[in-house]
Design a protein around this motif. Sequence first.
Motif, PDB file in Angstrom:
ATOM      1  N   ASN A   1      -8.090   0.201  -2.338  1.00 29.65           N
ATOM      2  CA  ASN A   1      -9.033  -0.737  -1.346  1.00 29.65           C
ATOM      3  C   ASN A   1      -9.769  -1.553  -2.466  1.00 29.65           C
ATOM      4  O   ASN A   1     -10.488  -2.643  -2.025  1.00 29.65           O
ATOM      5  CB  ASN A   1      -9.900   0.293  -0.764  1.00 29.65           C
ATOM      6  CG  ASN A   1      -9.049   0.954   0.455  1.00 29.65           C
ATOM      7  OD1 ASN A   1      -7.999   0.562   0.835  1.00 29.65           O
ATOM      8  ND2 ASN A   1      -9.770   1.949   1.246  1.00 29.65           N
ATOM      9  N   GLU A   2     -10.513  -0.842  -3.504  1.00 24.17           N
ATOM     10  CA  GLU A   2     -11.169  -1.688  -4.167  1.00 24.17           C
ATOM     11  C   GLU A   2     -10.577  -3.004  -4.901  1.00 24.17           C
ATOM     12  O   GLU A   2     -10.999  -4.148  -5.179  1.00 24.17           O
ATOM     13  CB  GLU A   2     -11.609  -0.710  -5.463  1.00 24.17           C
ATOM     14  CG  GLU A   2     -12.738   0.348  -5.137  1.00 24.17           C
ATOM     15  CD  GLU A   2     -13.108   1.429  -5.948  1.00 24.17           C
ATOM     16  OE1 GLU A   2     -12.510   1.093  -7.221  1.00 24.17           O
ATOM     17  OE2 GLU A   2     -13.787   2.326  -5.943  1.00 24.17           O
TER      18      GLU A   2
ATOM     19  N   PHE B   1      -8.021  -4.295  -3.497  1.00 23.27           N
ATOM     20  CA  PHE B   1      -7.783  -5.229  -2.269  1.00 23.27           C
ATOM     21  C   PHE B   1      -9.032  -6.209  -1.938  1.00 23.27           C
ATOM     22  O   PHE B   1      -8.812  -7.086  -1.756  1.00 23.27           O
ATOM     23  CB  PHE B   1      -7.081  -4.691  -1.083  1.00 23.27           C
ATOM     24  CG  PHE B   1      -6.967  -5.461  -0.185  1.00 23.27           C
ATOM     25  CD1 PHE B   1      -5.547  -6.225  -0.263  1.00 23.27           C
ATOM     26  CD2 PHE B   1      -7.430  -5.413   1.043  1.00 23.27           C
ATOM     27  CE1 PHE B   1      -5.400  -7.310   0.759  1.00 23.27           C
ATOM     28  CE2 PHE B   1      -7.280  -6.429   2.102  1.00 23.27           C
ATOM     29  CZ  PHE B   1      -6.021  -7.109   1.887  1.00 23.27           C
ATOM     30  N   ALA B   2     -10.012  -5.338  -1.898  1.00 25.90           N
ATOM     31  CA  ALA B   2     -11.308  -5.909  -1.728  1.00 25.90           C
ATOM     32  C   ALA B   2     -11.657  -7.043  -2.876  1.00 25.90           C
ATOM     33  O   ALA B   2     -12.148  -8.212  -2.513  1.00 25.90           O
ATOM     34  CB  ALA B   2     -12.377  -5.079  -1.777  1.00 25.90           C
TER      35      ALA B   2
ATOM     36  N   ARG C   1       0.865  -1.183  -0.019  1.00 26.11           N
ATOM     37  CA  ARG C   1       0.065   0.075  -0.025  1.00 26.11           C
ATOM     38  C   ARG C   1       0.867   1.270  -0.021  1.00 26.11           C
ATOM     39  O   ARG C   1       0.691   2.227  -0.685  1.00 26.11           O
ATOM     40  CB  ARG C   1      -0.953   0.005   1.351  1.00 26.11           C
ATOM     41  CG  ARG C   1      -1.991   1.346   1.301  1.00 26.11           C
ATOM     42  CD  ARG C   1      -2.721   1.366   2.343  1.00 26.11           C
ATOM     43  NE  ARG C   1      -3.692   2.552   2.109  1.00 26.11           N
ATOM     44  CZ  ARG C   1      -3.257   3.664   2.253  1.00 26.11           C
ATOM     45  NH1 ARG C   1      -2.033   4.120   2.223  1.00 26.11           N
ATOM     46  NH2 ARG C   1      -4.188   4.581   2.030  1.00 26.11           N
TER      47      ARG C   1
ATOM     48  N   LEU D   1     -13.014   5.285   4.643  1.00 24.52           N
ATOM     49  CA  LEU D   1     -14.323   4.781   4.916  1.00 24.52           C
ATOM     50  C   LEU D   1     -14.958   5.670   5.846  1.00 24.52           C
ATOM     51  O   LEU D   1     -16.166   5.931   6.024  1.00 24.52           O
ATOM     52  CB  LEU D   1     -14.423   3.303   5.317  1.00 24.52           C
ATOM     53  CG  LEU D   1     -14.028   2.251   4.117  1.00 24.52           C
ATOM     54  CD1 LEU D   1     -13.844   0.841   4.749  1.00 24.52           C
ATOM     55  CD2 LEU D   1     -14.848   2.281   3.150  1.00 24.52           C
TER      56      LEU D   1
ATOM     57  N   LYS E   1      -5.054   2.978   7.939  1.00 27.40           N
ATOM     58  CA  LYS E   1      -4.872   3.574   6.856  1.00 27.40           C
ATOM     59  C   LYS E   1      -5.901   3.225   5.774  1.00 27.40           C
ATOM     60  O   LYS E   1      -6.439   4.189   5.190  1.00 27.40           O
ATOM     61  CB  LYS E   1      -3.574   3.575   6.272  1.00 27.40           C
ATOM     62  CG  LYS E   1      -2.195   4.363   6.835  1.00 27.40           C
ATOM     63  CD  LYS E   1      -1.283   4.068   6.347  1.00 27.40           C
ATOM     64  CE  LYS E   1      -0.034   4.886   7.170  1.00 27.40           C
ATOM     65  NZ  LYS E   1       1.074   4.711   6.533  1.00 27.40           N
ATOM     66  N   MET E   2      -6.228   2.020   5.665  1.00 23.22           N
ATOM     67  CA  MET E   2      -7.307   1.631   4.560  1.00 23.22           C
ATOM     68  C   MET E   2      -8.566   2.033   5.258  1.00 23.22           C
ATOM     69  O   MET E   2      -9.464   2.391   4.194  1.00 23.22           O
ATOM     70  CB  MET E   2      -7.193   0.071   4.490  1.00 23.22           C
ATOM     71  CG  MET E   2      -5.934  -0.418   3.599  1.00 23.22           C
ATOM     72  SD  MET E   2      -6.019  -2.199   3.266  1.00 23.22           S
ATOM     73  CE  MET E   2      -7.114  -2.427   2.290  1.00 23.22           C
ATOM     74  N   ALA E   3      -9.054   2.317   6.364  1.00 26.10           N
ATOM     75  CA  ALA E   3     -10.328   2.250   6.997  1.00 26.10           C
ATOM     76  C   ALA E   3     -10.480   3.950   7.064  1.00 26.10           C
ATOM     77  O   ALA E   3     -11.568   4.421   6.993  1.00 26.10           O
ATOM     78  CB  ALA E   3     -10.269   1.702   8.569  1.00 26.10           C
TER      79      ALA E   3
ATOM     80  N   ALA F   1      -5.844   5.936  -2.984  1.00 28.46           N
ATOM     81  CA  ALA F   1      -6.353   5.059  -1.910  1.00 28.46           C
ATOM     82  C   ALA F   1      -7.601   4.391  -2.215  1.00 28.46           C
ATOM     83  O   ALA F   1      -7.681   3.011  -1.824  1.00 28.46           O
ATOM     84  CB  ALA F   1      -6.658   5.738  -0.461  1.00 28.46           C
ATOM     85  N   GLU F   2      -8.578   4.971  -2.605  1.00 25.32           N
ATOM     86  CA  GLU F   2      -9.843   4.070  -3.123  1.00 25.32           C
ATOM     87  C   GLU F   2      -9.700   3.125  -3.912  1.00 25.32           C
ATOM     88  O   GLU F   2     -10.221   2.062  -3.910  1.00 25.32           O
ATOM     89  CB  GLU F   2     -10.937   5.224  -3.426  1.00 25.32           C
ATOM     90  CG  GLU F   2     -11.429   6.019  -2.208  1.00 25.32           C
ATOM     91  CD  GLU F   2     -12.763   6.832  -2.745  1.00 25.32           C
ATOM     92  OE1 GLU F   2     -13.094   6.779  -4.229  1.00 25.32           O
ATOM     93  OE2 GLU F   2     -13.303   7.628  -2.038  1.00 25.32           O
TER      94      GLU F   2
ATOM     95  N   GLN G   1      -9.717 -10.280  -1.988  1.00 24.19           N
ATOM     96  CA  GLN G   1     -10.042 -10.998  -0.704  1.00 24.19           C
ATOM     97  C   GLN G   1     -11.102 -11.974  -1.144  1.00 24.19           C
ATOM     98  O   GLN G   1     -11.094 -12.803  -0.447  1.00 24.19           O
ATOM     99  CB  GLN G   1     -10.680 -10.127   0.183  1.00 24.19           C
ATOM    100  CG  GLN G   1      -9.651  -9.303   1.023  1.00 24.19           C
ATOM    101  CD  GLN G   1     -10.056  -8.177   1.935  1.00 24.19           C
ATOM    102  OE1 GLN G   1     -11.391  -7.583   1.805  1.00 24.19           O
ATOM    103  NE2 GLN G   1      -9.511  -8.058   3.210  1.00 24.19           N
TER     104      GLN G   1
END
Length: 164
Positions: free
Chosen positions: A57-58, A60-61, A41, A145, A140-142, A53-54, A64
């Motif tokens: 996160n996308e 990485f989501a 990251r 949000l 950092k990822m949160a 960052a968004e 998962q």
Amino acid sequence: MSASSAPSSSSTATRPKLSELFRAFVIVSISGFGGALPWARRMIVEQRRWMTAEEFNEAFALSQFLPGPNVVNFSVVFGSRFGGAPGAAVALAGLMGPPLIVVTILAVLYARYGDVEVLGRILTGITAAATGLLISVVAKMATPLFSKQWDWAPLVAIAAFVGV
């Protein structure tokens, strides 16, 4: 690449070459031994600015949902986003190659010196450092949000964290 999977305009200005992808994931794998996600990251979002960052996160989501280790899946998703199948292969090789070599060397050394008491203390310290890095990257990822409109999702996340 379809329009929906193409990098956004923020990413296309700094589209990495295959050699840059490989080098970056080698650095991530060496730096993040035992926990590469915080380093990935930091390198992708903060240092190289290949993604926002968004976007991170996308991606990485998505990783998962795929079977296997998240950061390995992320390297394939990220590499394919910027270089197709060759990019995915290069990012995966950069992420997995150095640790494979290091672990092989460490296995040989541990087989010979594994009963040394100070080694157990060193491994305990490494575990604590990896835990701290993981907590840092989750925070950092949160942040994006929690900076948006508050609804029930962040509260559920906080309650789950406290519960654990």
